[in-house]
Write a protein that holds these residues in place. Sequence first.
Motif: not given
Length: 639
Positions: A32-55
Amino acid sequence: MIQYNTDFLIAGLVFLMVLLVHFVRVNQLNGSSGRLFWIFIMEGALTIVADLIAATLCNMRNPEYNSTIIAATTIVYILEVLIIFTFYVFTQILRHCDRKIKKRNSIVAFISVVIMEIIVISNVFFHQLFYCNSRGEYVYGPWYLVIYVYTMLFVAVAIGNCVCHGDQYVKKELQAVWEFVLIGFVCVAIESVHHELLLTEFGVVIGTVVVSWIIYNPQTMIDSLTGVYAKGHLNQWLPEQIRSGRQFHVLQISMWKLKQINKLYGNSVGDKVLLQRAEEIKNLKENNDIFRIHGNQFLIFSKNKSDYEDTKRDILHLFHTPIQIGENSIDFPATICGIMDAQELVDIDMLLAYLGYLSILKPKGDKTTLIENNETTKQGFLYEQRVKKYMNTAIEDDLFEVYYQPLYSVKEGRYVTMEALSRLNHPSLGMIPPDIFIGQAEKDGQIIKLGKLQFRRVCRFMKSHTELMKQIGSVKFNLSPLELLNPGYSQELIKIIKEFGLPYGWFQFEITETVATEYSEELYKTIKDFRDVGIEICLDDFGSGYANLNTILKLPFSTVKLDRSMLNGICEDKQVALLYKNIVAIMQNLGHVVVAEGVETEEEVKLLKEWGVDLIQGYYYTRPVSRKDLLLIDLNKQL
Ligand code: C2E
Ligand code: CA
Ligand code: CA
């Protein structure tokens, strides 16, 4: 006007992508911790992409992009709130405490997430956090600090959690959480002052790299030789598996011939054999989780009964077949221990202890054997566990007793010495056999303490029964291998004898054949210390194992005890009788006193007397008796 720096965002994205590829390649994200960490990485990647577009759009200052900037930034904020929450839940999963507490904490945190997300989304209409003006510029709203304050609050809660419940975390996992929080805090703090730097996501990425480095490090997770999971990962994976309450079954493979193969054919062949078997085990079932927990030991976990049964059948077949390495066809047997519904064993230590217990039940011989959990083995194991638990109390409160078994002298026709044998009475289990509790004390490192307690007890007995001691002459006291090899132990025992003011000649120490076989400087020194003060040494259990005669002859024994097993068949089988008779003669010619152990019948006594055995110990004359009962025996009586 602010010109946003996107360098940190791009660097962060690159880091995350590298991490992601790495994770997928070694397939580390399970549990369960591994799967959550996976979600965490995906959320991080999406945030960066969105922030890059906005900036990037913000930097263009074009009012046409306003709605895209607002949409992208809203996504960034929504995801940031989620990331913080995900990380919080992650820290809760790592905690070793009641599931209900973790669930409650996560629900409370989720309520704050919902409120925060409402604030973020409502910003689209009310502009309280940010908006874009008519010149295409990004402008902070009156509440813009709310998001930073919210983040800091979560950080504070995470820190509080670690400080108050640090003992509920595995040390390295706690360290990872600390480092993540610290890095995140520094980056958010810098960005709250220097808005143009966009450091929050970068901080999260660096924190993520650190966490994966510490918790999911392939160096500790994967066994470098065989490519299966390593022991280090088991300590993390198994508790999670048990906590999840899901059913699982386990097979342990112990390949006890590996050492021999290394010696015989060289280490490289040993590695090849191991590697080949590991490959074959990996290919059995895709869904199995495989760990190498010692050089020659694998654990295979199956999630359902049919996988377990298939794996078991195939493994047995595999280890019954020799391995072909070059021109050599190498026999490579193993002991296979199986436990179904292993999740019932509550924790990792219990599971490993039970597997260890099963593997000791392996019958003699060098064939591949299967030992599976059943009601009898389970009861046996639980009995040992109860003894183990009781041992601490017993040692702490000195609850042991000593029984004495007198030895009969054929020449003098009376008892001339006696053996001190430890006893432990359990309030509900009754008398625990010494083999079991001595073995347990040896395993748990309590034998030195136990040995000294019993030795003092024997000394006290001698001190208060000097008349009896004058009649019987001496007491034989058993020393276990670990006591003998403990530096300085001989001097400690000698000091205790001095303390009680007893003659050294009243003591004889018994050493088992197995210890004497492994000749070492330490053992020799211990024996010499005893001999120097005049304490005699007796070789115990001779003939029970594979004694190295050469080594044994080097050690200065006065007495040799022939093991009970050697008596088997002396009355029926002439060859066996001849062997016994000749060993008696050899040992006596070498100047040793010979004791026959475990003598139960008149027939045996008759033969032993005929063969000139010096002393006889056994139920035929007397069983080991308590201190009280010993005083009732007339030791001077001619028998
Ligand atoms: P051991 O040193 O070989 O002790 C002799 C064992 O044989 C004793 O078992 C004794 O009760 C048993 N025995 C004596 N005569 C007969 C007989 O005629 N028939 C049969 N079937 N058995 C007989 P016990 O007391 O159960 O002790 C078992 C082992 O536990 C001992 O074997 C010794 O290795 C160990 N042990 C007992 N007390 C101590 C201790 O204080 N320290 C250490 N290190 N080991 C101890
Ligand atoms: Ca003994
Ligand atoms: Ca013995």
